[in-house]
Design a protein around this motif. Sequence first.
Motif, short mmCIF file in Angstrom:
data_model
loop_
_atom_site.label_atom_id
_atom_site.label_comp_id
_atom_site.label_asym_id
_atom_site.label_seq_id
_atom_site.Cartn_x
_atom_site.Cartn_y
_atom_site.Cartn_z
N ASP A 1 -5.21 -4.71 -6.75
CA ASP A 1 -5.73 -3.34 -6.81
C ASP A 1 -4.74 -2.14 -7.02
O ASP A 1 -3.52 -2.23 -6.26
N ASP B 1 -4.32 0.97 -6.03
CA ASP B 1 -3.76 1.62 -4.78
C ASP B 1 -2.81 0.69 -4.07
O ASP B 1 -1.75 1.34 -3.68
N THR C 1 -0.74 -11.58 -3.57
CA THR C 1 -0.26 -10.12 -3.52
C THR C 1 1.16 -10.29 -3.26
O THR C 1 1.94 -9.65 -3.82
#
Length: 447
Positions: A77, A79, A170
């Motif tokens: 993502d 952000d 992540t």
Amino acid sequence: MISRIDLRGNPGDPRDLLPRPELDIEAALDKVRPICEDVRHRGSEALFELAERFDGVRPAALRVPREDIDAALAGLDPDVRAALEESIRRARLVHAAQRRSDTTTQVVPGGTVTERWVPVGRVGLYAPGGRAVYPSSVIMNVVPAQEAGVASLAVASPPQAEFGGLPHPTVLAACALLGVDEVHAVGGAQAVAMFAYGTADCARADMVTGPGNIWVAAAKRLLKGVIGIDAEAGPTEIAILADDTADPGYVAADLISQAEHDVVAASVLVTPSVELAGRVESELAARVAATRHRDRVAEALGGRQSGIVLVDDLDHGLAVVDAYAAEHLEVMTADPAAVAARVRNAGAVFVGAYSPVSLGDYCAGSNHVLPTGGSALHSSGLSVQTFLRGIHVIDYDRDALAEVARRVVALAEAEDLPAHGEAVTARVGGAAAAAVAAHTVTTGGNA
């Protein structure tokens, strides 16, 4: 929801009275010992089987292919990527300032001692998985190691069934942003054993760092000496020293933020204000009910490791938090900087209403791998220094050695180690050796 401990009028050592999480690493040793031995003798084969047993998935490969690391970054993502990049940037600023320079001291003419700072050759860095995903821990481990100049870095993180046996994407993306391309889908005690003994997929490391659960901590204790360790990390903890000027909403929010980690996480408020204690209790009741992980938070706050500690005044409060030696200590008082400057024992100190622990977890620039369980009394958090070794280099010429030879011989004789003195007299010869010999004869070896 959270208990009270009243230490008012009790100026003695409070350590046995303060709330602490229970962490029986000794009991865990018996369970991790066969795991570590299995990895030692069977290497990668054992790691595959242990992944199936503990993580519920058999990875296709233990070392994550580079294309999977790159794909994780590509799918991140935007952000979250921007946040990770900013966290890395700030961490680099702080940790770059921690680099050490070699220092040479001239002890006498012709005699110097230099302290050289040499990085560890290879380190294994652990990023935990479980109730939460911790790309921030990848940053906190990798950045100081890189800034120290460590030549070889490897990250281990548990395989996730949800992601086909890969570590969380992540975590992989954070590795990609940091330029780390050696990542292993291995978790728990077996990851520590992998770094300690090496396998076909992972070369032995000189040191392993990073937080983890009790099994990781037990493996570190068991294998310390086979491999260097940073610390035996226990459950996370926050202590807040606050007076009646503190915002009870902020205090409650920060107690909850640490309780969110685990049911054994510790959240402790130390205050001389009975009024603040009551207002914080009210805030907790409302905020816990509204938080996503309310059951976990409620159990942590209600456990014996958490509590509100009432003290006589701020001086008493400082004595209590110094005895507690929290991993994270927040100071919310009328003059927080002055109070924080008096703190001696804490992993990290967060000053004032706008420096919450959450900031340090991610984007303050500080490191969040910190001493727990009161070990801040004697230990520091992860830093560039963790990955450096100081080596003394001694360089004396003949005259400088001759000048001190008599003293060396005197001390060698006092310790009944005459060959130590002879190693010096063999070098200085001539008049210096004769003077040393005469001194030894006339004094019986005493200076």
